[in-house]
Design an enzyme around this catalytic site. Sequence first.
Site: not given
Ligand code: EZ4
Ligand code: CO
Length: 402
Positions: A262, A402
């Site tokens: 992503e 993170w």
């Molecule tokens: O933490 O889009 O799969 N979805 C995710 C999201 C991400 C956010 C970060 O902007 O991992 O919730």
């Molecule tokens: Co994700």
Amino acid sequence: MKITGAKVIVCCPSRNFVTLKIETEAGIHGLGDATLNGRELAVVAFLEEYCIPALLGRDARQIEDVWHYFYRGVYWRRGAVSMAALSAIDLALWDIKGKALDTPVYNLLGGRSRDAVLVYAHATGDSLASAVESAARCAEAGYRAIRIQAAVPGLTDTYGVAKGKVPYEPAKRGLAVEERWDTARYLSFLPTLFAEARQQLGPDVHLLHDVHHRCTPIEAARLAKQLEPYHLWWLEDPVAGELQEGLRLIRQHSTTPIAIGEVFNTIYDYTTLITEQLIDFVRMPPAHGGGITHLMKVAALAGVYHVRTGFHGATDISPVGMAASLHVDVTINNFGIQEHMPHQEIVSEVFDVGYQFERGVMVLDERPGLGVEIDEEQAAKFPYRAAALPVNRLTDGTLWHW
Ligand code: EZ4
Ligand code: CO
């Protein structure tokens, strides 16, 4: 069809969205999603200072050439900010082309391959039991695929988990908050969560989970192997994807399907992963990965290697970006699934959308273009508010993913 104007609309109906609006001499306009969570104004500056002046006067019909002008034609290419801007330009041009030809964008991409788009819901809980209950409620609401995230016992914050009754939103107001993480606790907890979820929800519902880049390759291999009995639809972002070779280790040890990317933004982030068949699903959405033009190419490469799509669809993808994903989803043969994290109700005061959720799937109507419009007067009522994604440290203070 000359481009006569373009502007960026920033609004915050519950969360920030950046929308590019391109206007043409034909009086037709198009919309693109330029939202990059926690980095919104960097994309705005890039669009306003560099892209829009270079767009004016170009032919809006020449999508492929404009794409290459802003990708190949640029010395400092790739990267999240540049590619979010290019994605927005590309989406807006496809929207214009659909409107000009009076047909939904999916008809320009090859036409529908399916009636509707399978989506997955988010279930979250502050304990194992409440996460499984949340998943059961998703199943009752008609979802056939459910991502489950639960607070890890002993940790004060876990990504992806809603606190209290407020819907989960990854970015928090102001500067980045710091969270603490313990992979050992997570690894011993997670198989117990999915054992219980599979037992209570039965064999038919598709279960998903997002590791959110927290594991090393060998830790991810252990996790994927331990989750095998619960046959997940996928394990997402098991490692930070910049080390593509790390995915080989996971594959050597497990048949749990892997989704990644992503945060990726070009086909080059995926070439090793796809051609070596190290992954099963592409997460990079049109709104961040170079628009519909580039995602159709990524999907084509993926299809050759039997890799499917599962585009990112968190709330930080705007309704315009979500629509772009759905047009690709409904068209390509190797579609897998689409993430669906619904926007808050107030978002519909600004954006009018041509897609809707119906018992586990998303249905697209016949509106021309992408099928989304923005009400600029309403948008102006919700000014930008700074928000940032958290920063993560291990329990001893070491900075972590993170
Ligand atoms: O933490 O889009 O799969 N979805 C995710 C999201 C991400 C956010 C970060 O902007 O991992 O919730
Ligand atoms: Co994700």
